[in-house]
Write a protein that holds these residues in place. Structure first.
Motif, PDB file in Angstrom:
ATOM      1  N   LYS A 191     108.721 -41.392  15.435  1.00 29.13           N
ATOM      2  CA  LYS A 191     109.541 -41.493  16.646  1.00 29.13           C
ATOM      3  C   LYS A 191     108.683 -41.561  17.911  1.00 29.13           C
ATOM      4  CE  LYS A 191     113.595 -41.483  14.735  1.00 29.13           C
ATOM      5  NZ  LYS A 191     114.513 -40.335  14.768  1.00 29.13           N
ATOM      6  N   ALA A 192     107.551 -40.873  17.922  1.00 25.32           N
ATOM      7  CA  ALA A 192     106.685 -40.917  19.102  1.00 25.32           C
ATOM      8  C   ALA A 192     106.159 -42.327  19.327  1.00 25.32           C
ATOM      9  CB  ALA A 192     105.529 -39.932  18.942  1.00 25.32           C
ATOM     10  N   SER A 193     105.759 -43.005  18.253  1.00 27.13           N
ATOM     11  CA  SER A 193     105.292 -44.388  18.359  1.00 27.13           C
ATOM     12  C   SER A 193     106.406 -45.302  18.846  1.00 27.13           C
ATOM     13  CB  SER A 193     104.770 -44.869  17.001  1.00 27.13           C
ATOM     14  OG  SER A 193     104.514 -46.261  17.014  1.00 27.13           O
TER      15      SER A 193
ATOM     16  N   TYR B 135      93.867 -50.205  22.683  1.00 27.82           N
ATOM     17  CA  TYR B 135      94.698 -51.401  22.776  1.00 27.82           C
ATOM     18  C   TYR B 135      95.393 -51.677  21.443  1.00 27.82           C
ATOM     19  CZ  TYR B 135      96.242 -56.155  23.601  1.00 27.82           C
ATOM     20  OH  TYR B 135      97.028 -57.279  23.729  1.00 27.82           O
ATOM     21  N   ASP B 136      94.678 -51.534  20.336  1.00 28.40           N
ATOM     22  CA  ASP B 136      95.287 -51.729  19.018  1.00 28.40           C
ATOM     23  C   ASP B 136      96.461 -50.771  18.820  1.00 28.40           C
ATOM     24  OD1 ASP B 136      93.362 -53.599  18.604  1.00 28.40           O
ATOM     25  OD2 ASP B 136      92.267 -52.494  17.058  1.00 28.40           O
ATOM     26  N   ALA B 137      96.284 -49.518  19.251  1.00 31.07           N
ATOM     27  CA  ALA B 137      97.357 -48.527  19.104  1.00 31.07           C
ATOM     28  C   ALA B 137      98.576 -48.916  19.939  1.00 31.07           C
ATOM     29  CB  ALA B 137      96.851 -47.143  19.513  1.00 31.07           C
ATOM     30  N   MET B 138      98.349 -49.418  21.156  1.00 34.55           N
ATOM     31  CA  MET B 138      99.461 -49.837  22.005  1.00 34.55           C
ATOM     32  C   MET B 138     100.219 -51.000  21.378  1.00 34.55           C
ATOM     33  SD  MET B 138      99.524 -51.357  25.890  1.00 34.55           S
ATOM     34  CE  MET B 138      99.243 -53.030  25.288  1.00 34.55           C
TER      35      MET B 138
ATOM     36  N   THR C 142     104.846 -53.333  18.267  1.00 33.23           N
ATOM     37  CA  THR C 142     105.299 -53.969  17.036  1.00 33.23           C
ATOM     38  C   THR C 142     106.235 -53.059  16.259  1.00 33.23           C
ATOM     39  OG1 THR C 142     103.174 -55.144  16.900  1.00 33.23           O
ATOM     40  CG2 THR C 142     104.527 -55.103  14.921  1.00 33.23           C
ATOM     41  N   ASN C 143     105.921 -51.782  16.228  1.00 34.64           N
ATOM     42  CA  ASN C 143     106.777 -50.808  15.561  1.00 34.64           C
ATOM     43  C   ASN C 143     108.167 -50.804  16.199  1.00 34.64           C
ATOM     44  OD1 ASN C 143     107.103 -48.876  13.540  1.00 34.64           O
ATOM     45  ND2 ASN C 143     106.475 -47.182  14.842  1.00 34.64           N
ATOM     46  N   PHE C 144     108.198 -50.788  17.527  1.00 41.75           N
ATOM     47  CA  PHE C 144     109.472 -50.785  18.248  1.00 41.75           C
ATOM     48  C   PHE C 144     110.269 -52.056  17.978  1.00 41.75           C
ATOM     49  CE2 PHE C 144     111.695 -52.116  22.192  1.00 41.75           C
ATOM     50  CZ  PHE C 144     112.721 -51.189  22.154  1.00 41.75           C
ATOM     51  N   LEU C 145     109.620 -53.213  18.017  1.00 39.02           N
ATOM     52  CA  LEU C 145     110.326 -54.475  17.779  1.00 39.02           C
ATOM     53  C   LEU C 145     110.819 -54.565  16.338  1.00 39.02           C
ATOM     54  CD1 LEU C 145     108.104 -56.991  19.779  1.00 39.02           C
ATOM     55  CD2 LEU C 145     110.428 -56.239  20.328  1.00 39.02           C
TER      56      LEU C 145
END
Length: 247
Positions: A37-39, A195-198, A203-206
Motif C-alpha cells: 500500500k505504501a508503494s 529513480y528506479d524505485a519511483m 507502474t505499481n499504481f497504474l
C-alpha cells in the motif's frame, strides 16, 4: 494426433511472439507488488503530480482510489485533489484531445488500462529508456517506444541519458546506427536506485488502476477451486456408494 499437435504449435508460436513484444528490446522486470500500500500511495502521488497534466485515468474515481489505498481524506484533499476537483470526480483533466494532437503530434492516451494493454514490464522499462536525440521535436527518443512523441517527464529527476549503438563501446554515433541501450551521462536529482524505485511505484499504481479487483479476484478464484475440490471428493464417494451394488 501428431498433426493436431503441429497445428496447435503453429497457432501458438506467433501469438507468443506478439505477447513478448516482437523484436523490441528486452524489458526489465517491474517486480510490482499490489499488496504494498505504501508503494501504491507513492505511485498515486507521483502520477497526479507529474502525469495528470496530460494523461487521465477516466475509469477511476478519486474516492475509490483513496478507499482502496487507505489514503485518509485530509491527505487526499491536500495532496491529490487540485483546483475545484472533488473526491467523487473521475480522475480526468482539462486537456482537450485536439490540443494534445496539435502539441505532441498524436492524441494523448488515457492510461487507465495501459498496463493491461502493454504490460507492467513495458511501462517500467519505457519510463527508464529515454535518451537524447536531437532529431526529435522535443530532443529525446525512447529505446522501448522509438520515435516517441512525449517529452521526458522525469528528465530532471533521472538525468540525461545518451544512446549506445550496436557495434560501439559507448555513447555516440558509432557502430551501425542502431540503438541497443542507453547510458546515464548527466545525473539528475535522484540516484539511479531512487529513480528506479519511483518508476516502480508509478507502474505499481497504474497496474492497480487497470484492475482494482485483481487481488480480490485471485482470492475468490482460490476459494472457488477449493470448493470444487471438496465437491469432487464428495461426488466421488457418493458415486462409489450409489454404484457399489452394480459393480
Amino acid at each position: 494426433m501428431r498433426h493436431l499437435i503441429l497445428a496447435f504449435a503453429l497457432l501458438v508460436t506467433p501469438l507468443a511472439a506478439l505477447a513478448a513484444g516482437g523484436h523490441g528490446p528486452e524489458l526489465e522486470d517491474a517486480n510490482i507488488d499490489l499488496k504494498d500500500k505504501a508503494s501504491l500511495q507513492r505511485g498515486a502521488k507521483y502520477f497526479v503530480n507529474y502525469c495528470m497534466g496530460c494523461h487521465s485515468l477516466q475509469y477511476m474515481r478519486y474516492q475509490r482510489m483513496a478507499d482502496d489505498l487507505e489514503i485518509p481524506e485530509d491527505e487526499l484533499r491536500e495532496n491529490l485533489l487540485f483546483g475545484d476537483a472533488e473526491a467523487t470526480d473521475m480522475m480526468t483533466n482539462a486537456l482537450k484531445p485536439a490540443d494534445g494532437e496539435k502539441w505532441f503530434g498524436t492524441e494523448i492516451p488515457d492510461l487507465t488500462l495501459v498496463t493491461r494493454w502493454r504490460s507492467p514490464d513495458w511501462v517500467y522499462s519505457y519510463l527508464k529508456a529515454y535518451y537524447v536525440d536531437d532529431s526529435r521535436p522535443y530532443g529525446v527518443n525512447n529505446l522501448v517506444f522509438p520515435d516517441v512523441g512525449m517529452p521526458h517527464p522525469f528528465a530532471h529527476l533521472q538525468g540525461i541519458q545518451a544512446p549506445v549503438y550496436a557495434g560501439s563501446h559507448g555513447e555516440g554515433h558509432e557502430g551501425d546506427g542502431h540503438v541497443v541501450d542507453v547510458k546515464l551521462v548527466e545525473p539528475g536529482q535522484l540516484t539511479p536506485g531512487e529513480y528506479d524505485a519511483m518508476v516502480r511505484d508509478i507502474t505499481n499504481f497504474l497496474t492497480y488502476v487497470g484492475e482494482p479487483y485483481k487481488l480480490e479476484r485471485r482470492q475468490l478464484g482460490l476459494y472457488v477451486l477449493l470448493f470444487l475440490g471438496l465437491l469432487f471428493i464428495l461426488a466421488f464417494y457418493l458415486k462409489r456408494e450409489f454404484w457399489k451394488d452394480v459393480h
